[in-house]
Design a protein around this motif. Structure first.
Motif, short mmCIF file in Angstrom:
data_model
loop_
_atom_site.label_atom_id
_atom_site.label_comp_id
_atom_site.label_asym_id
_atom_site.label_seq_id
_atom_site.Cartn_x
_atom_site.Cartn_y
_atom_site.Cartn_z
N LEU A 80 0.82 -1.21 0.00
CA LEU A 80 0.00 0.00 0.00
C LEU A 80 0.85 1.27 0.00
CD1 LEU A 80 -2.75 1.46 0.47
CD2 LEU A 80 -2.36 1.12 2.92
N TYR A 81 1.68 1.41 0.99
CA TYR A 81 2.43 2.66 1.17
C TYR A 81 3.39 2.43 2.32
CZ TYR A 81 3.07 7.74 1.11
OH TYR A 81 3.58 9.01 0.96
N THR A 82 4.42 3.25 2.35
CA THR A 82 5.39 3.14 3.44
C THR A 82 5.36 4.39 4.28
OG1 THR A 82 6.77 1.63 2.20
CG2 THR A 82 7.82 2.84 3.98
N PHE A 83 5.14 4.20 5.55
CA PHE A 83 5.00 5.30 6.50
C PHE A 83 6.29 5.41 7.30
CE2 PHE A 83 0.90 3.85 5.28
CZ PHE A 83 0.09 4.96 5.28
N GLY A 84 6.86 6.59 7.33
CA GLY A 84 8.17 6.69 7.99
C GLY A 84 8.49 8.01 8.65
N SER A 85 7.49 8.74 9.09
CA SER A 85 7.81 9.98 9.81
C SER A 85 8.71 9.64 11.00
CB SER A 85 6.54 10.63 10.35
OG SER A 85 5.67 10.92 9.30
N PRO A 86 9.69 10.48 11.25
CA PRO A 86 10.64 10.17 12.33
C PRO A 86 9.96 10.03 13.70
CG PRO A 86 11.51 11.90 10.93
CD PRO A 86 10.09 11.67 10.50
N ASP A 87 8.84 10.71 13.88
CA ASP A 87 8.25 10.71 15.22
C ASP A 87 6.97 9.89 15.30
OD1 ASP A 87 6.74 12.23 13.58
OD2 ASP A 87 6.57 13.95 14.93
N ASP A 89 6.58 6.77 15.99
CA ASP A 89 6.63 5.66 16.95
C ASP A 89 7.70 5.99 17.98
OD1 ASP A 89 7.23 3.16 18.24
OD2 ASP A 89 6.26 2.13 16.56
N PRO A 90 7.34 6.01 19.26
CA PRO A 90 8.31 6.42 20.28
C PRO A 90 9.43 5.40 20.50
CG PRO A 90 6.24 5.75 21.28
CD PRO A 90 6.01 5.76 19.81
N ARG A 91 9.31 4.22 19.92
CA ARG A 91 10.37 3.23 20.15
C ARG A 91 11.63 3.54 19.36
NH1 ARG A 91 6.44 -1.81 19.04
NH2 ARG A 91 5.64 -0.21 17.62
N GLY A 92 11.53 4.44 18.42
CA GLY A 92 12.71 4.75 17.61
C GLY A 92 12.27 5.15 16.23
N ARG A 93 13.16 4.98 15.29
CA ARG A 93 12.79 5.28 13.91
C ARG A 93 12.18 4.03 13.33
NH1 ARG A 93 14.11 8.71 9.52
NH2 ARG A 93 12.23 8.52 8.27
N VAL A 94 10.89 4.05 13.15
CA VAL A 94 10.18 2.86 12.70
C VAL A 94 9.57 3.12 11.33
CG1 VAL A 94 8.35 1.23 13.20
CG2 VAL A 94 9.68 2.21 15.07
N ILE A 95 10.04 2.36 10.37
CA ILE A 95 9.53 2.44 9.01
C ILE A 95 8.51 1.32 8.84
CG2 ILE A 95 10.16 2.37 6.57
CD1 ILE A 95 11.55 4.64 8.12
N SER A 96 7.26 1.68 8.61
CA SER A 96 6.22 0.66 8.44
C SER A 96 5.83 0.55 6.98
CB SER A 96 4.98 1.02 9.26
OG SER A 96 5.14 0.65 10.60
N VAL A 97 6.10 -0.60 6.41
CA VAL A 97 5.65 -0.87 5.06
C VAL A 97 4.27 -1.49 5.18
CG1 VAL A 97 6.19 -2.02 2.89
CG2 VAL A 97 8.04 -1.28 4.39
N ALA A 98 3.27 -0.76 4.73
CA ALA A 98 1.89 -1.20 4.93
C ALA A 98 1.39 -1.97 3.71
CB ALA A 98 0.98 -0.01 5.20
N GLU B 56 15.35 12.07 9.56
CA GLU B 56 14.78 12.77 8.40
C GLU B 56 13.59 11.99 7.84
OE1 GLU B 56 16.66 15.12 4.65
OE2 GLU B 56 17.07 12.97 4.67
N ASP B 57 12.57 12.71 7.53
CA ASP B 57 11.39 12.09 6.93
C ASP B 57 11.73 11.47 5.58
OD1 ASP B 57 8.56 11.62 6.93
OD2 ASP B 57 8.44 13.10 5.33
N LEU B 58 11.00 10.42 5.22
CA LEU B 58 11.29 9.74 3.96
C LEU B 58 11.14 10.68 2.77
CD1 LEU B 58 9.33 6.40 4.53
CD2 LEU B 58 11.81 6.74 4.66
N GLU B 59 10.03 11.40 2.75
CA GLU B 59 9.81 12.28 1.60
C GLU B 59 10.80 13.43 1.58
OE1 GLU B 59 5.82 12.94 0.43
OE2 GLU B 59 6.22 14.97 -0.27
N SER B 60 11.16 13.94 2.75
CA SER B 60 12.18 14.99 2.80
C SER B 60 13.49 14.49 2.25
CB SER B 60 12.39 15.45 4.24
OG SER B 60 11.19 15.84 4.82
#
Lengths: 226, 226
Positions: A80-87, A89-98, B56-60
């Motif tokens: 679907l899409y990959t969600f990756g805003s730095p903030d 998830d508080p556990r760290g930098r979490v990249i979610s491939v949905a 850094e954000d993915l899109e950035s």
DNA sequence: CCAAAAGTGTTCACCGTACACCCATGA
DNA sequence: TCATGGGTGTACGGTGAACACTTTTGG
């Protein structure tokens, strides 16, 4: 090397797969949620998902999550899409491939509310609880994607068993589009578009005329145009 | 916690952003490549991209790569797909979130071959060199996505300056579709579909009748239907 | 025989498509 | 005046949309 930014940060990096598992629940679109057993957002409902093992393919990981949570096999699954805003998830930098998946309607789970126990269950999409993290965004995006594919693909067939009546198929379209369709026009259109054929069998339920059963002429494929 | 798989592996995990930067090169679709200066596939041509810094954000990150490689601003950028096969990069587990971008045609780079020096340059899509890693897959997917959006969005306008002639716009469509279009039908269709309006100005080049200039009625927006 | 759902055709408006000629300009 | 590209309209077929009655069955 650009990897060096790792050295200046103790923020851990993770990659996850999350799956929006859609199905038809009665006369609504439904999806599967699990209750989070640990922080963050402990106790909140969330999409099935998990950290991707270092040697597992993304899609395999999504498929495994799907199988851990359902009994379905041969199911439609699409990135679907990959969600990756730095903030996010508080556990760290979490990249979610949905991903999103479509499970054929099954009367067994038509009991709305929760169908799998205290910490997992089916919900109708317009009656979702507050979701963990940014999972509401993921669900919204998955829903838009699914709906947008209705009129140039046979994706709706993935929400029904291999044989189905035209009324059942029309119900799926109406549920997803949120609007009623004309029966005659719909039948003409969908039989041609989705290449449907009669099975010869029929479904009898209630004191009514039995309905003919149809199947996709090329089972196992999802036809797309454009 | 599922993160534990990290502990049992020394394979490093990375997240990258790669960008397919499309433009129009003369009468062809073109894209920007850079020559890899280090392994893996040192010396091969590859998509612009880099490791995503931990904060850094993915899109950035994709946007930054775009700006590092072009002078374009206000450019169309869209997430395409995430590539994550465990063996796609020998440096470790590398998850590449791919984007694609559209840069307005610019006569300055119409010199085919390479326009930016020995280790970066514009290539026409049907004359690409062998690409590093799985970048050919990324390019193929980006191209399909772009072409599929042509007939229900105004995305093609992103490949032209803010004002343009209808002939230039038709050229873009023909280049992307790989087929000629009827001039009269195209004009009727695209003016209505994309909500174009005349600017009042005209373009004169050569010993011909000057062509009217058009612009998008709602500049800065990419209109989508469906 | 009644209730309930299945099944079926025609008309009309609109849109995509095919198709050919005149116009404006600079050289 | 000529070469070159710019600009324009109409006729036709196909498709999406509106619309109501008959059929079949179990109770």
């Amino acid at each position: 090397m650009a990897m060096s930014s790792e050295r200046y940060s103790q923020t851990p990096l993770f990659v996850r797969a999350e799956v929006v598992i859609f199905t038809i629940l009665g006369d609504r679109l439904g999806l599967l949620l699990g209750k989070r057993g640990r922080p963050p957002d402990r106790g909140r409902w969330a999409l099935p998902g998990g950290f991707v093992p270092i040697d597992e393919d993304l899609e395999s990981s999504a498929l495994r999550k799907l199988r851990e949570n359902t009994v379905a096999s041969g199911v439609y699954l699409e990135q679907l899409y990959t969600f990756g805003s730095p903030d996010r998830d508080p556990r760290g930098r979490v990249i979610s491939v949905a991903y999103y998946a479509l499970i054929p309607a099954d009367p067994a789970k038509q009991t709305s509310g929760h169908g799998q126990g205290r910490d997992a269950g089916w919900f109708t999409i317009d009656g979702l609880p507050e979701l963990a993290l940014d999972h509401a965004d993921i669900v919204a995006k998955a829903r838009r994607r699914l709906v947008s594919k209705l009129d140039y693909s046979t994706i709706a067939l993935q929400l029904l068993p291999k044989t189905f009546t035209l009324r059942e198929l029309q119900d799926v379209y109406e549920i997803l589009l949120g609007a009623p369709l004309d029966k005659r026009n719909f039948r003409k259109w969908v039989i041609a578009m989705a290449q449907l054929e009669e099975t010869g069998g029929e479904r009898r339920d209630g004191p009514h005329r039995p309905a003919k059963l149809y199947r996709h002429r090329f089972p196992g494929q999802v036809a797309f145009f454009r």
